[in-house]
Design an enzyme around this catalytic site. Structure first.
Site, short mmCIF file in Angstrom:
data_model
loop_
_atom_site.label_atom_id
_atom_site.label_comp_id
_atom_site.label_asym_id
_atom_site.label_seq_id
_atom_site.Cartn_x
_atom_site.Cartn_y
_atom_site.Cartn_z
N ASP A 200 0.91 -1.10 0.06
CA ASP A 200 0.14 0.05 -0.08
C ASP A 200 0.96 1.17 -0.28
OD1 ASP A 200 -2.45 1.85 0.49
OD2 ASP A 200 -3.34 -0.15 0.99
N HIS A 274 -3.00 3.48 -4.69
CA HIS A 274 -2.16 2.78 -3.29
C HIS A 274 -0.92 2.35 -3.66
CE1 HIS A 274 -5.60 3.72 -0.62
NE2 HIS A 274 -6.38 3.13 -1.27
N GLU A 338 -9.92 2.92 -4.96
CA GLU A 338 -9.45 4.36 -4.78
C GLU A 338 -8.37 5.00 -5.69
OE1 GLU A 338 -10.76 4.58 -0.07
OE2 GLU A 338 -8.84 3.55 -0.42
C1 ACM Z 1 -10.93 -0.20 0.71
O1 ACM Z 1 -11.37 -0.42 1.98
N1 ACM Z 1 -10.31 0.69 0.41
C2 ACM Z 1 -11.19 -1.38 -0.29
#
Ligand code: ACM
Ligand code: ZN
Length: 537
Positions: A200, A274, A338
């Site tokens: 991440d 991410h 995201e």
């Molecule tokens: C998430 O909680 N961004 C998958």
């Protein structure tokens, strides 16, 4: 049923010496609740010197059972290979029962002994878990040799095939032995998928031989971050940097540990967003060239791979190639959640890619990215899993959707498999009380035990014909505000027990009052084993 009438097709047997009768039969507190369970009179005494008799293929399960009994101070049992019952007082494990369901088992406890029969090793393993949960709880240090197990007949199999837990090891690193402790708890509750969120923005945790900077640089940040007390974690390198990573040998060890507990590991390598940690190490695979940093608060950032640069896809494919070698399971999770598109808007290469592909919106580039990566994953005989957002810009042909913010019904009706882990019911980073003054600081939200227990994984608007696409359920543990493993345990237990029951037990057996009784016993088991948890009333 007479002991001699018990079929012995796929049984693991423990042998115990004869002992005192159980006078005070208890209702076993098994979580998840078995499909059918019939309490019977009397009890079976697990005497010291008793044997576990395992038929061909059942020996590993026998050794696992012996080790788990030892862990619980419940005696030293010898595992012997065999198909016949050497007298009474044994635990017999019988594999290859054609009657039991795919992951199912039949467990019979009679005064003369115990038989667990199953169609395959997973079923046998789950039968062993039910037996372990029938041991009475005892204070730490109190020996439980000669303990009595109540007589019972259980015929059990799971409702869903995916009973999962995700752990984020990027926001904070958790050691191999901490991960293994979590795998133990999963196994004891018949959970079978560990989704390992390995990368991440704030840290890259898996050694990749071809790209050593991913862990030399990307596995570390300057500070613990998230406004936390630096002393809340031990994860500092010799040079004072905060973080850590798993070597490939570590990963192989954890994969084997999970496999021995019938748990599939689904590794997650986040893309295209991410990805700040990866791009801090290799900024050439971004649109801007960087710099990027892992010293970030919680949130969504522009650490996004360039979707117009073939070299970025080459990097991703190289990484995945090493991932395929380490993880034998069929699924690879590629994140996909995201993804901010600002970099793509301002990037000549991304804009050229959009023109070539006839795409009008940057968000459609995500669909292009995921579909391209899926072709590579499928060519390597694996299946892609991604978060809800992978539906944007057209879902990849064979993708499995992990629903956290919707899309389950649409994906299932389009023929895709779906795992349910909705934000409202399955996020174990959310508070367990509305009174925050009694709780450790958390990201927000409110998810009490009862709400997890009441979660129904099949969406109400999904027609019956498509419900088979709902593979199951998963809890997600995002760790921004959980710098220690003890803290993770506090957020996970006992909520994970509720999730285990949602994933395994028949919908018709859901009973909050009875679960409340059993969860107290289960928390006493955690206390015995020294596992931290939130107290239940
Ligand atoms: C998430 O909680 N961004 C998958
Ligand atoms: Zn670009």
């Amino acid at each position: 049923m007479n002991w001699n009438m018990i079929p012995r097709r796929a049984v693991a047997i423990f042998c115990f010496g004869a002992g005192a009768l159980l006078t005070n039969a208890q209702t076993p507190a098994i979580i998840p609740q078995p499909e059918t369970m019939e309490a019977r009179a009397g009890g079976f005494v697990l005497a010291s010197g008793a044997k576990i008799v395992a038929n061909a293929g059942a020996e590993d399960t026998g050794r696992y059972l012996a080790a788990e009994l030892r862990r619980r101070d419940a005696g030293e049992l010898q595992v012997v290979s065999g198909t016949t019952v050497p007298g009474t007082g044994c635990v017999q494990l019988v594999l290859d029962d054609p009657v039991a369901g795919k992951e199912g088992y039949v467990l019979t406890v009679a005064p003369e002994g115990v038989i667990i029969e199953a169609h395959n090793a997973s079923g046998l393993f789950y039968g062993v878990q039910s037996l372990l949960q029938m041991l009475p709880t005892a204070p730490a240090g109190v020996s439980r040799t000669n303990i009595a197990v109540p007589c019972v007949y259980i015929n059990d199999e799971p409702r869903f095939q995916w009973r999962g837990l995700m752990l984020d090891v990027s926001r904070h690193f958790f050691t191999k032995s901490e991960v293994e402790a979590l795998l133990d708890e999963m196994a004891w509750h018949k959970l079978n998928v560990f989704h390992w969120h390995l990368t991440d923005d704030q840290g890259w945790r898996i050694e990749i031989k071809k790209y050593p900077r991913l862990t030399e640089v990307g596995a570390w940040r300057k500070a613990i971050g998230f406004g936390l007390d630096p002393k809340a974690s031990q994860d500092y390198g010799a040079d004072g940097r905060y973080g850590g990573f798993y070597t490939q040998d570590d990963i192989r060890e954890v994969v084997a540990y999970a496999a021995a507990r019938h748990i599939m590991i689904v590794p997650e390598i986040e893309m295209p967003g991410h990805s700040s940690a990866a791009l801090m190490a290799y900024p050439q695979f971004s649109c801007t060239g960087g710099p990027f940093t892992t010293d970030l608060p919680g949130g969504v950032f522009n650490g996004v791979y360039c979707a117009g640069n073939d070299a970025a896809f080459g990097f991703v494919e190289d990484v995945l190639t090493e991932v395929f070698e380490l993880f034998p399971g069929p699924f690879v999770h590629i994140g996909g959640d995201e993804v901010p598109v600002d970099n793509w808007k301002n990037c000549a290469k991304c804009q050229a890619r959009m023109r070539e592909e006839g795409l009008t919106k940057e968000s459609d580039l995500e669909g292009y990215f995921i579909r391209r990566v899926e072709k590579f994953i499928n060519a390597n005989h694996r299946r892609l899993v991604g978060w809800s957002e992978i539906r944007q810009g057209g879902l990849a042909a064979n993708a499995t959707v992990m629903d956290w913010v919707g899309g389950a019904t649409e994906a299932a009706m389009a023929g895709h498999d779906v795992v349910m882990s909705p934000l409202n019911d399955c996020y174990f980073d959310h508070y367990q009380s509305l009174d925050h003054s009694t709780e450790p600081y958390a990201i927000g939200g409110y998810l009490p035990l009862r709400q997890v227990y009441q979660f129904e994984p099949i969406p109400t608007n999904l027609p019956a014909a498509y419900q088979g696409h709902i593979l199951g359920v998963q809890a997600n543990v995002w760790t921004e505000y959980m710098p220690s493993f003890k803290h993770v345990q506090y957020m996970v237990f006992p909520r994970l027990f509720a999730l285990a029951e949602v994933g395994w037990s028949p919908k018709s057996s859901r009973n909050w009052d009875d679960f409340s009784r059993r969860v107290k016993v289960d928390c006493a088991r955690l206390d015995e084993l020294g596992v931290n948890h939130r107290a239940v009333k």
